[in-house]
Design a protein around this motif. Structure first.
Motif, short mmCIF file in Angstrom:
data_model
loop_
_atom_site.label_atom_id
_atom_site.label_comp_id
_atom_site.label_asym_id
_atom_site.label_seq_id
_atom_site.Cartn_x
_atom_site.Cartn_y
_atom_site.Cartn_z
N ALA A 43 -3.47 -15.08 44.89
CA ALA A 43 -4.10 -15.59 43.50
C ALA A 43 -3.14 -16.14 42.65
O ALA A 43 -3.35 -16.99 41.93
CB ALA A 43 -5.18 -14.56 42.90
N LEU A 44 -1.81 -15.64 42.68
CA LEU A 44 -0.63 -15.91 42.06
C LEU A 44 -0.11 -17.29 42.66
O LEU A 44 0.82 -17.56 41.86
CB LEU A 44 0.21 -14.78 41.96
CG LEU A 44 -0.17 -13.55 40.85
CD1 LEU A 44 0.74 -12.49 40.72
CD2 LEU A 44 -0.49 -14.26 39.35
N ALA A 51 -2.62 -7.33 33.85
CA ALA A 51 -3.39 -7.34 32.78
C ALA A 51 -2.74 -7.47 31.29
O ALA A 51 -3.21 -7.98 30.38
CB ALA A 51 -4.05 -6.08 32.49
N LEU A 52 -1.34 -7.38 31.35
CA LEU A 52 -0.50 -7.53 30.17
C LEU A 52 -0.08 -9.14 29.99
O LEU A 52 0.80 -9.20 29.11
CB LEU A 52 0.71 -6.69 30.26
CG LEU A 52 0.37 -5.03 29.68
CD1 LEU A 52 1.42 -4.24 30.15
CD2 LEU A 52 -0.35 -4.95 28.46
N GLY A 53 -0.35 -9.64 30.90
CA GLY A 53 0.13 -11.20 31.20
C GLY A 53 1.40 -11.33 31.55
O GLY A 53 1.95 -12.58 31.23
N ARG A 54 2.11 -10.53 32.27
CA ARG A 54 3.40 -10.30 32.66
C ARG A 54 3.45 -10.59 34.15
O ARG A 54 3.72 -9.99 35.04
CB ARG A 54 4.33 -9.19 32.24
CG ARG A 54 4.40 -9.01 30.95
CD ARG A 54 4.53 -7.53 30.65
NE ARG A 54 5.84 -7.03 30.86
CZ ARG A 54 6.39 -5.94 30.36
NH1 ARG A 54 5.87 -5.07 29.80
NH2 ARG A 54 7.31 -5.35 31.08
N ARG A 55 2.97 -12.02 34.33
CA ARG A 55 2.91 -12.24 35.82
C ARG A 55 4.01 -12.56 36.70
O ARG A 55 3.70 -11.91 38.03
CB ARG A 55 2.23 -13.97 35.72
CG ARG A 55 0.90 -13.85 35.03
CD ARG A 55 0.35 -15.54 34.86
NE ARG A 55 0.30 -16.18 35.91
CZ ARG A 55 -0.87 -16.19 36.62
NH1 ARG A 55 -1.95 -15.82 36.15
NH2 ARG A 55 -1.07 -16.95 37.70
N ASP A 56 5.09 -12.67 36.26
CA ASP A 56 6.33 -12.63 37.25
C ASP A 56 6.53 -11.10 37.55
O ASP A 56 6.90 -10.98 38.72
CB ASP A 56 7.45 -13.20 36.54
CG ASP A 56 7.24 -14.71 36.51
OD1 ASP A 56 6.69 -15.47 37.13
OD2 ASP A 56 8.18 -15.27 35.41
N GLU A 57 6.40 -10.20 36.51
CA GLU A 57 6.64 -8.93 37.00
C GLU A 57 5.58 -8.51 37.92
O GLU A 57 5.78 -7.42 38.68
CB GLU A 57 6.80 -7.96 35.68
CG GLU A 57 7.95 -8.30 34.88
CD GLU A 57 7.91 -7.80 33.50
OE1 GLU A 57 8.63 -6.76 33.21
OE2 GLU A 57 7.17 -8.33 32.73
#
Length: 739
Positions: A727-728, A690-696
């Motif tokens: 989805a990622l 949700a914070l846009g920190r996709r790798d984490e």
């Protein structure tokens, strides 16, 4: 006097009527003719005011009567009835500050929800805010609201409230409440690690207290602003100003502190440093001289003195003054240590070495000083050798205890010390013995460096495969969230020492760790075997019930919980726990309303119970209902047990469900650090995403998937976690490496 005459005439008439007098000769009184009527007294005329009351005045009078009646109810502790009357009074006089103030106080005191379902805390905030807007000098209500916001970690709301009070045009330019608000605002910024913002309100406060108007304040009012220790209040202001680089203000505040406590030995040191930073070295020296000459000399004053003398280009005076002070106080090891350091700086290495050795040889205090010296100079190998040798000396352990604790408070230093120790332990031959290894394990445990503690405990087990070392390694693995490995270690213990396989406590620990590791069938089987021996062991009943619930065998779990009240008659705690477990099982088996009803009843009986509060709050958070109340309940649980990973996970999840994504991150990270699980890692991944920190997010979901997949049977959350990973772009998330 008119009233007295009238009363006298009335009394005479009444006496004549009741006791008619006889004749002068004492004969019976003459009979009064029947036709003669007694004298009458005219009734008083109804009072009619010259100017009749207006409708507003009538309403205000009615409000006043209800307010007085409500205060009487408060005295009888009938809080709810008092609130009802005060609300009626508020309808009649909505702008009454007194009514609003009492309502806010009562709503805060009662908390929770009223009979009509209203949120009393929100009502407390609403009425308190209205009272402050009407009367910005209401310091008591301001402080009450600020305390509430602080307790709920809503510092932004506290700041907004305090700023609004200062901006209220009705607040006088100088008044006690303005001083209180400035202090509260400054403290708020300091607590938020925003010293630059704290400077302005605290500067206004200090200058206001220096103004002519402040002469009107009583000593009690000054204490109301600064606290009971005025000197400490000013000293804290000085520290804020100093850290913000406002040395002029720091000097002002610290001088005011000395007015209240002229005997302080610490404040002059702060003041001297502030003066030094303000390029006023001569004044700094004048402040220091009395401290050094009139009080027992210590290390810190001479450190500051060295700085001042250096600024004055008088460095040649530093060593002679230290030598003089050291000779005058031969037992002051801190001074000797300072002198030894100065010798080192001047290249007089041999003199420094002799002094260091003499410090260590003379007493345990010397050991502590030497340990501190090694710690500050990052000579960790020498430090550990000192720890190992001094631990066996009389009083040596007590002497080095502060340094051990100090190391544990700084994770980076703790890691550096442990790494140095591991290198010494793994050398050939080892340069650190068993006592040193034990100390390293203690430091790792105190510093909560669980991974390093596992490494140390493994090394200890390799050197000595005793039952105790097996158990310590299993505990450290469990604390690191590696329950499966902990089970393996305990099974190795039982294989090496078969006689221990008959100890119920050890077997119960194995079953608990099997459950944590996701080996649910094994945990259930072992739990049931143990229950055959100890049928009324409550923790085992919980374990078996949880395992049944995890396996989807809800009816068996409910039947088990329903037996507990009969088995544990006269044990209300056991019955309470059985109800909690039953409620959670009902909710998990699509009977949410039944489970919710049980928890609501328990909460009514035991308001504030952390377990009940967390479970009910989490049930609501999972379904996205009653989220404000859910957060309130879960915060109650976290306040009671701030290191409970389940409670922290609940708090993070309810904040996420409310859209407070950034605020949710911290408690979820803490929950994972304490005890990682598929659930809290899944929640943490949602927040990162949700914070846009996709790798984490990907990393958290991979770890969650690994834990869910390792469970037997797999955790129910596994499918949804894998879907998120796909989805990622992770094609085969189940096969991702476990970090």
């Amino acid at each position: 006097m008119i009233g007295s005459i009238c009363l006298h005439a009335f009394a005479m008439t009444l006496a004549w009527f009741l006791f008619p007098s006889g004749g002068d000769d004492g004969s019976a009184p003459a009979e009064r003719p029947r036709s003669q009527a007694p004298p009458t007294v005219s009734p008083p005329e109804i009072f009619v005011p010259r100017v009749p009351r207006t409708s507003q005045e009538v309403e205000r009078l009615d409000a006043l009567q209800r307010y007085a009646a409500a205060r009487a109810l408060e005295a009888r502790r009938e809080w709810s009835d008092a609130i009802e009357l005060l609300e009626q009074a508020r309808e009649a006089d909505p702008d009454s500050v007194a009514i609003l103030r009492r309502l806010s106080r009562l709503y805060f005191g009662l908390g929770g929800f009223g009979p009509d379902g209203e949120d009393r805390v929100q009502k407390a905030i609403e009425t308190g805010t209205a009272a402050i807007q009407a009367d910005p000098e209401d310091a008591e209500t301001i402080r009450r609201l600020v305390r509430h916001y602080r307790a709920n970690n809503d510092l932004a709301a506290a700041e907004e409230l305090l700023q609004s009070v200062l901006e209220n045009p009705e607040l006088p330019g100088f008044c006690l409440t303005r001083l209180v608000v400035l202090h509260e605002l400054g403290r708020l910024f300091v607590d938020q690690q925003r010293p630059d913002l704290a400077v302005s309100p605290l500067e206004q406060l200090v200058r206001a207290l220096d103004s002519r108007e402040a002469l009107r304040l009583t000593p009690a009012q000054v204490q109301d602003v600064l606290g009971e220790d005025e000197a400490d209040g000013y000293r804290r202001f000085g520290e804020v100003f100093f850290n913000a680089g406002r040395y002029d203000l720091a000097i002002l505040a610290l001088r005011r502190s000395l007015v209240y406590d002229p005997e302080s030995t610490q404040t002059p040191l702060y003041l001297a440093q502030a003066l030094l930073r303000a390029d006023r070295a001569e004044e700094a020296l004048a402040v220091l001289e009395p401290v050094i000459s009139e009080h027992p000399p210590g290390r810190v004053p001479f450190d500051v003195l060295a700085q001042v003398l250096t600024a004055l280009d008088r460095t040649d005076q530093i060593i002679p003054r230290l030598e003089e002070a050291s000779e005058a106080s031969p037992d002051n090891y801190l001074l000797k240590y300072a002198l030894a350091e100065r010798y080192e700086q001047e290249g007089r290495v041999e003199e420094a070495r002799r002094l260091y050795l003499s410090i260590g040889e003379q007493s345990n205090q010397g050991l502590a000083t030497l340990a501190q010296s090694y710690l500050e100079s990052e000579k960790f190998e020498e430090l550990l050798q000192l720890f190992e040798t001094s631990g066996g000396q009389g009083g040596g352990r007590a002497a080095i205890e502060p340094q051990i604790r100090l190391i544990a408070t700084d994770p980076e230093v703790a890691d550096a010390v442990i790494d140095a120790g591991l290198e010494m332990l793994q050398a050939d031959p080892p340069r650190l013995g068993p006592a040193g290894l034990e100390l390293l394990s203690e430091i790792a445990s105190l510093a909560e460096r669980t991974d390093r503690l596992v490494t140390l405990d493994r090394l200890n087990l390799e050197r000595d495969p005793s039952p105790r070392n097996h158990l310590e390694l299993a505990d450290s693995l469990a604390a690191a969230g590696r329950a499966g490995e902990a089970v393996d270690v305990l099974e190795q213990l039982i294989a090496r020492f078969p006689e221990l396989g008959e100890q119920p406590q050890l077997l119960a620990r194995v079953a608990e760790l099997q459950f944590e590791a996701g080996r649910i069938e094994d945990a259930l089987a072992n739990g049931r075997k143990l229950l055959e021996r100890e049928p009324n062991d409550l923790p085992l009943l919980q374990l078996v019930g949880y395992a049944l619930q995890r396996l989807g065998r809800f009816e068996e779990a409910l039947a088990l919980y329903d037996e507990i009240p009969e088995r544990f008659r006269g044990n209300p705690e056991a019955i309470r726990l059985a109800k909690i477990w039953k409620a959670n099982t009902l909710a998990a088996s699509d009977r949410f309303e039944q489970g919710e009803a049980i928890l609501l009843q328990l909460l009514e009986e035991q308001p504030g119970d952390p377990w009940i509060s967390n479970d009910l709050g989490y049930l609501w958070a999972e379904r996205g209902i009653k989220l404000d109340r859910a957060e309130e309940l879960i915060r109650t649980a976290v306040e009671a047990d701030p290191t409970n990973s389940a409670y922290l996970d609940s708090l993070g999840w309810v904040l996420y469900q409310q859209g407070k994504v950034e605020e949710a991150l911290v408690p979820l990270q803490e929950a994972v650090d304490l005890r990682p699980s598929a659930v809290n890692l899944d929640h943490l991944g949602d927040v990162y995403f949700a914070l846009g920190r996709r790798d984490e997010a990907r990393e958290a979901w991979r770890r969650a998937a690994d834990l869910a997949d390792d469970a037997d049977p797999p955790d129910p959350s596994l499918a949804s976690i894998r879907e998120k990973l796909r989805a990622l772009g992770d094609e085969e998330p189940a096969e991702a490496a476990n970090p």
